[in-house]
Design an enzyme around this catalytic site. Sequence first.
Site, PDB file in Angstrom:
ATOM      1  N   GLU A   1       0.794  -1.220   0.000  1.00 16.85           N
ATOM      2  CA  GLU A   1       0.000   0.000   0.000  1.00 16.85           C
ATOM      3  C   GLU A   1       0.834   1.281   0.000  1.00 16.85           C
ATOM      4  O   GLU A   1       0.566   2.196   0.768  1.00 16.85           O
ATOM      5  CB  GLU A   1      -0.939  -0.029   1.213  1.00 16.85           C
ATOM      6  CG  GLU A   1      -0.231   0.024   2.593  1.00 16.85           C
ATOM      7  CD  GLU A   1       0.202  -1.324   3.163  1.00 16.85           C
ATOM      8  OE1 GLU A   1       0.416  -2.279   2.388  1.00 16.85           O
ATOM      9  OE2 GLU A   1       0.335  -1.415   4.402  1.00 16.85           O
TER      10      GLU A   1
ATOM     11  N   GLU B   1      -3.679  -4.694   9.489  1.00 17.80           N
ATOM     12  CA  GLU B   1      -4.142  -5.708   8.525  1.00 17.80           C
ATOM     13  C   GLU B   1      -5.550  -6.223   8.823  1.00 17.80           C
ATOM     14  O   GLU B   1      -6.322  -6.462   7.896  1.00 17.80           O
ATOM     15  CB  GLU B   1      -3.129  -6.850   8.426  1.00 17.80           C
ATOM     16  CG  GLU B   1      -1.747  -6.415   7.901  1.00 17.80           C
ATOM     17  CD  GLU B   1      -1.768  -5.808   6.507  1.00 17.80           C
ATOM     18  OE1 GLU B   1      -2.767  -5.972   5.774  1.00 17.80           O
ATOM     19  OE2 GLU B   1      -0.773  -5.138   6.140  1.00 17.80           O
TER      20      GLU B   1
ATOM     21  N   HIS C   1      -6.084   0.219   2.832  1.00 13.78           N
ATOM     22  CA  HIS C   1      -4.963   0.694   3.656  1.00 13.78           C
ATOM     23  C   HIS C   1      -4.824   2.223   3.616  1.00 13.78           C
ATOM     24  O   HIS C   1      -4.173   2.800   4.487  1.00 13.78           O
ATOM     25  CB  HIS C   1      -3.649   0.083   3.174  1.00 13.78           C
ATOM     26  CG  HIS C   1      -3.312  -1.243   3.787  1.00 13.78           C
ATOM     27  ND1 HIS C   1      -3.263  -1.455   5.153  1.00 13.78           N
ATOM     28  CD2 HIS C   1      -2.980  -2.436   3.218  1.00 13.78           C
ATOM     29  CE1 HIS C   1      -2.903  -2.719   5.394  1.00 13.78           C
ATOM     30  NE2 HIS C   1      -2.739  -3.330   4.228  1.00 13.78           N
TER      31      HIS C   1
ATOM     32  N   ASP D   1      10.065 -10.078   9.623  1.00 12.06           N
ATOM     33  CA  ASP D   1       9.834 -10.854   8.398  1.00 12.06           C
ATOM     34  C   ASP D   1       9.598 -12.331   8.707  1.00 12.06           C
ATOM     35  O   ASP D   1       8.853 -13.008   7.997  1.00 12.06           O
ATOM     36  CB  ASP D   1      11.038 -10.734   7.450  1.00 12.06           C
ATOM     37  CG  ASP D   1      11.097  -9.357   6.788  1.00 12.06           C
ATOM     38  OD1 ASP D   1      10.031  -8.755   6.568  1.00 12.06           O
ATOM     39  OD2 ASP D   1      12.216  -8.898   6.508  1.00 12.06           O
TER      40      ASP D   1
ATOM     41  N   TYR E   1      -3.881 -10.957   9.944  1.00  9.60           N
ATOM     42  CA  TYR E   1      -4.927 -10.668   8.969  1.00  9.60           C
ATOM     43  C   TYR E   1      -6.234 -11.343   9.377  1.00  9.60           C
ATOM     44  O   TYR E   1      -7.281 -10.705   9.488  1.00  9.60           O
ATOM     45  CB  TYR E   1      -4.531 -11.205   7.581  1.00  9.60           C
ATOM     46  CG  TYR E   1      -3.371 -10.500   6.926  1.00  9.60           C
ATOM     47  CD1 TYR E   1      -2.070 -10.729   7.358  1.00  9.60           C
ATOM     48  CD2 TYR E   1      -3.567  -9.630   5.863  1.00  9.60           C
ATOM     49  CE1 TYR E   1      -0.998 -10.101   6.744  1.00  9.60           C
ATOM     50  CE2 TYR E   1      -2.493  -8.988   5.244  1.00  9.60           C
ATOM     51  CZ  TYR E   1      -1.228  -9.234   5.688  1.00  9.60           C
ATOM     52  OH  TYR E   1      -0.177  -8.609   5.085  1.00  9.60           O
TER      53      TYR E   1
ATOM     54  N   HIS F   1      -8.021  -4.411  -1.053  1.00  9.96           N
ATOM     55  CA  HIS F   1      -7.238  -4.462   0.190  1.00  9.96           C
ATOM     56  C   HIS F   1      -6.276  -3.272   0.274  1.00  9.96           C
ATOM     57  O   HIS F   1      -6.259  -2.547   1.270  1.00  9.96           O
ATOM     58  CB  HIS F   1      -6.485  -5.799   0.248  1.00  9.96           C
ATOM     59  CG  HIS F   1      -5.632  -5.960   1.456  1.00  9.96           C
ATOM     60  ND1 HIS F   1      -6.049  -6.613   2.587  1.00  9.96           N
ATOM     61  CD2 HIS F   1      -4.376  -5.527   1.724  1.00  9.96           C
ATOM     62  CE1 HIS F   1      -5.095  -6.588   3.491  1.00  9.96           C
ATOM     63  NE2 HIS F   1      -4.061  -5.934   2.991  1.00  9.96           N
ATOM     64  N   GLU F   2      -5.502  -3.069  -0.782  1.00  8.20           N
ATOM     65  CA  GLU F   2      -4.501  -1.980  -0.744  1.00  8.20           C
ATOM     66  C   GLU F   2      -5.187  -0.608  -0.703  1.00  8.20           C
ATOM     67  O   GLU F   2      -4.715   0.313  -0.034  1.00  8.20           O
ATOM     68  CB  GLU F   2      -3.534  -2.089  -1.922  1.00  8.20           C
ATOM     69  CG  GLU F   2      -2.809  -3.440  -2.067  1.00  8.20           C
ATOM     70  CD  GLU F   2      -2.217  -4.001  -0.790  1.00  8.20           C
ATOM     71  OE1 GLU F   2      -1.875  -3.221   0.118  1.00  8.20           O
ATOM     72  OE2 GLU F   2      -2.113  -5.249  -0.685  1.00  8.20           O
TER      73      GLU F   2
END
Length: 607
Positions: free
Chosen positions: A268, A315, A296, A372, A380, A292-293
């Site tokens: 995003e 998320e 954001h 990460d 999510y 979704h993006e």
Amino acid sequence: MADPSSFASADQFITRHINLKLCVDFDCRVIRASSSLTVRGLHDSLSQLIFDTKDLTIKKVSVNGQEAKYSLGTSHKFKGTPLEITLPFPLTRGQEIVVDISSETSPKSSALQWLKPEQTAGKIHPYLFSQCQATHCRTIIPCQDTPSVKFTYYCQISVPKELVALMSALHDGEISDPDDNSRKIYRFKQNVPIPSYLIALVVGALEGRSVGPRTTVWTEKELLEASVYEFAETEKMLKYAEDLVGPYVWERYDLLILPPSFPYGGMENPCLTFVTPTLLAGDRSLASVIAHEISHSWTGNLVTNRTWENFWLNEGHTVYLERRIDGLLHGEEFRQFKALGGWKELQNAVNTFGASNVLTNLVPNLHEVDVDEAFSSVPYEKGFALLFYLEQLLGGPAVFLGFLKNYLQVFAYKTVTTEDWKKFLYSYFKDKVEILDKVDWDGWMNTPGMPPVQPKYDMTLANACIALSKRWVEAKECDLSSFSAEDLKDISSHQRIELLTLLLLQEPLPVSHVKRMQEVYNFNEVKNSEIRFRWLRLCIRAKWEEVIPLALKMATEQGRMKFTRPLYRDLYNFDKARDEAVSTFLKNRAYMHPVTEMLVAKDLHVN
Ligand code: BES
Ligand code: ZN
């Protein structure tokens, strides 16, 4: 609460603005940067500033034009190296100064992937893209690399003149580089304060085509036609998002379709969402990633998680909004179907991590944990499940949207913790406190595994997937002739994804079954990446040797971690495929995205 993923002293001072001059050198694979950071003291008599860096060479530091002493502290294996600047004069509370830092990136900067011409669609020009979320901005420039600090930015970026540069900002003109007539300088401004993880850049042989009043689709020309078709519904989604949660403040919403090694489905980046080319299904069926993006732009980019431990706030709310947009586009039954699909994805993630793994907590402890490595569907889908459960508990979609809109209004341009969120929830629903008190908050937030309760879902679209998956699971070898292509006649691509997701949650099927499935459904020929990915996993888990080359091909021809990591992992766990999986990885690793390479190496237990 301090940010466990950053060394920068965000409690001492904050960055208000960054003025950047970047020079992108494809020959040396480095970016030379001169960064002017306007910082404001939060206390009196501050004598030292600490910034995050990782694999950066620092050449010079000055403060308000006066050269300053600095040193690099002890390096941490994933957090990087703190840059400690001694101020020539003490800073007072509220005082603003400008810190100028000259630096250079390393060719192995984990935020950047440098592609050779052969790795691009056009094969002629090199390509560079960044991915800063979560903690990689520090490998491009020294900064307070924590989402708790927001600043505006301006950038002048010099690139070879045959290439185009874009950033997560508004275009502010371009000139030929006065210092080098083979180069061009592009200018960008981001006037809305953003956290460091939303700084983004791309340089390549890009072309753009307008697909709406505020949207240009950017990609290499070879992919432009397909991209314009696939994402033609972007403006419609933006309007639905605005109907749901209010005005879009970022002005432009451009899209960049990256080369296949882009490690995520979408990112995003403000004013310029980055997406994987694996969304190019040819039928717009994977466009929910765009919903979704877009979402954001409110949840994440306006209201930002204060630390990565609170990532579910970004998320979970974004998936919630994404599915509200899905509902407006395709109906409430579809939203409910996607919501249930999310529960299955959560189940899958919990199985992968193990139900007692603390990384499956909604709010994990990330002290000494690489963000990460902690990444998964849990924030999510556990986050979404909590919001969907609360929606049902508190009076339905309209009531819950009232809460969400108010939350966005109150916390816009700010950062939030889970505690802030919960306190606000209680204050918004002050007449429903008894209901809220019945929620098992500790079970939802601080306990590993599946949530303490499951929300209710409309089953209209899911039933066909459940029935067909049951038939396959229960079929004996002598029953296989009862399956035919007809089974899929009224099953949409979304339902095919769900069918395969359900089968993946079961014990592996016998190889006879997947072979029959190939005969009747011919999934080997499917291009839709979400279907293909699940199908290949199902076959590898069934130990069907003939599929090994197809799975290796998908794992290497694209690099979206959601696909590449599980494919490599499943291949590794199949004795007949392990050696080839490892040797394929070793052969390809030099061309992979640095983060994907690091994580797949761990998954495959190579150094
Ligand atoms: N912001 C994320 C991508 C991300 C998260 C990058 C954490 C680095 C660290 C993005 O919005 C995202 O969630 N993408 C998903 C899309 C999906 C949930 C529709 C993806 O990449 O698959
Ligand atoms: Zn997201």
